[in-house]
Motif scaffolding. Structure first.
Motif, PDB file in Angstrom:
ATOM      1  N   PRO A  61      63.096  45.992  42.547  1.00  0.00           N
ATOM      2  CA  PRO A  61      62.040  45.103  42.073  1.00  0.00           C
ATOM      3  C   PRO A  61      62.626  43.831  41.440  1.00  0.00           C
ATOM      4  N   THR A  62      62.086  42.689  41.819  1.00  0.00           N
ATOM      5  CA  THR A  62      62.625  41.417  41.336  1.00  0.00           C
ATOM      6  C   THR A  62      61.503  40.445  40.988  1.00  0.00           C
ATOM      7  N   GLN A  63      61.873  39.393  40.302  1.00  0.00           N
ATOM      8  CA  GLN A  63      60.984  38.245  40.142  1.00  0.00           C
ATOM      9  C   GLN A  63      61.839  37.004  39.965  1.00  0.00           C
ATOM     10  N   ARG A  93      63.481  45.976  36.713  1.00  0.00           N
ATOM     11  CA  ARG A  93      63.135  44.720  37.384  1.00  0.00           C
ATOM     12  C   ARG A  93      64.228  43.711  37.062  1.00  0.00           C
ATOM     13  N   VAL A 148      60.799  36.362  47.049  1.00  0.00           N
ATOM     14  CA  VAL A 148      60.156  37.196  46.019  1.00  0.00           C
ATOM     15  C   VAL A 148      58.644  37.252  46.231  1.00  0.00           C
ATOM     16  N   ASN A 149      58.042  38.265  45.630  1.00  0.00           N
ATOM     17  CA  ASN A 149      56.583  38.344  45.618  1.00  0.00           C
ATOM     18  C   ASN A 149      56.050  38.391  44.191  1.00  0.00           C
ATOM     19  N   LEU A 202      68.549  37.097  45.216  1.00  0.00           N
ATOM     20  CA  LEU A 202      67.207  37.681  45.246  1.00  0.00           C
ATOM     21  C   LEU A 202      66.907  38.276  46.617  1.00  0.00           C
ATOM     22  N   GLU A 203      67.353  37.606  47.642  1.00  0.00           N
ATOM     23  CA  GLU A 203      67.163  38.117  48.999  1.00  0.00           C
ATOM     24  C   GLU A 203      67.884  39.451  49.186  1.00  0.00           C
ATOM     25  N   LYS A 239      65.682  46.944  48.048  1.00  0.00           N
ATOM     26  CA  LYS A 239      64.454  47.533  47.487  1.00  0.00           C
ATOM     27  C   LYS A 239      64.478  47.629  45.962  1.00  0.00           C
ATOM     28  N   ARG A 248      66.092  42.200  47.173  1.00  0.00           N
ATOM     29  CA  ARG A 248      64.879  42.618  47.873  1.00  0.00           C
ATOM     30  C   ARG A 248      65.233  43.544  49.036  1.00  0.00           C
TER      31      ARG A 248
END
Length: 272
Positions: A182-184, A143, A205-206, A173-174, A180, A177
């Motif tokens: 995983p990010t925060q 992550r 982000v989600n 971050l874009e 694919k 994502r």
């Protein structure tokens, strides 16, 4: 800012996860020192800074032979059981010198080949996008946690003038994502931000982790107090943003945009 570089030959790289990082078996720091020199950095009050000549942020130790050392240590650690790694706890693995030295990339190459059970990459640098190929190799075992303390460049410059611009971090971050990975977003520490901040983050982000000086500096805010950070808030007439309940303002704003299972507070948000 001019930085002094030192080349060191460490004997070990993996450190036992303790305290705030007790959820990890190990922490991993590709460098000692950090040229981003964030004003509020708790490491300024730790022995690595206090007992070293030169102001924090003006020197960096480059760890030579890091990949070779990690390869051996990782193999030994995996023989003992599960291995979870936090990179990094007291430096930014993608600070500017990484462009040239590529120590962090060399460590990722080792971990892509001999994978730990989980790796968290904590950074505020868009340079992490360079290593998308290696991060993709780790799949769900990694992550990337990108520090975005505020959506205001004015505020960012007051607290972290040598850190990368907010827009570049959001774009990174874009891109992650899209790859694919995983990010925060880590709002850590909470700095003054606008009501539109949650919507901005929702577009990239989600998962969001929110932290402050009082939960996250390892001393209940005492280290930060010794740094005199409160004076910056006072100069900006933003005293209401400094204190143990200030984070709730941002959390409540986030909660109107993000579901509860995508919001994390302090230590829990950084755990594997």
């Amino acid at each position: 800012m001019k930085h002094e570089l030192f080349y060191k030959n460490p004997k070990t790289l993996l450190n036992k996860g303790t305290g705030f990082l007790a959820g990890y078996t190990h922490s991993l720091n590709p460098y000692t020192g950090c040229s981003f020199a964030c004003s509020y950095c708790y490491v300024r009050q730790m022995p690595v800074s206090l007992f070293r000549e030169g102001e924090w942020g003006k020197w960096v130790d480059v760890k030579k032979g890091a990949a070779r050392i990690l390869k051996k240590e990782l193999q030994r650690a995996k023989e003992k059981g599960k291995v979870t790694i936090f990179m990094s706890s007291s430096t930014d693995p993608y600070q500017p010198i990484e462009h040239k030295e590529k120590v962090t990339r060399s460590l990722l190459e080792v971990m892509a080949e001999d994978q730990p059970d989980f790796l968290l990459v904590q950074t505020r640098s868009p340079l992490v996008r360079r290593d998308i190929d290696l991060l993709q190799a780790l799949k769900e075992k990694v992550r990337v946690s990108m520090t975005i303390e505020t959506d205001s460049e004015t505020i960012r410059r007051k607290f972290t003038p040598d850190a990368p611009p907010i827009a570049a971090r959001l774009k990174t971050l874009e891109l992650l994502r899209g790859a694919k990975i995983p990010t925060q977003a880590a709002i850590a520490p909470v700095l003054p931000s606008s009501e539109a901040f949650p919507e901005t983050l929702k577009s990239v982000v989600n998962r969001v982790c929110i932290d402050d000086y009082f939960m996250g500096d390892g001393s209940g805010g005492k280290r930060t107090k010794r740094l005199g950070i409160q004076a910056i808030y006072e100069t900006l007439a933003l005293e209401e943003w400094y204190g143990p309940i200030a984070y709730k303002k941002v959390y409540d704003r986030l909660a109107r945009v993000f579901p509860e299972d995508q919001l994390y507070v302090s230590q829990r948000g950084f755990e594997p």
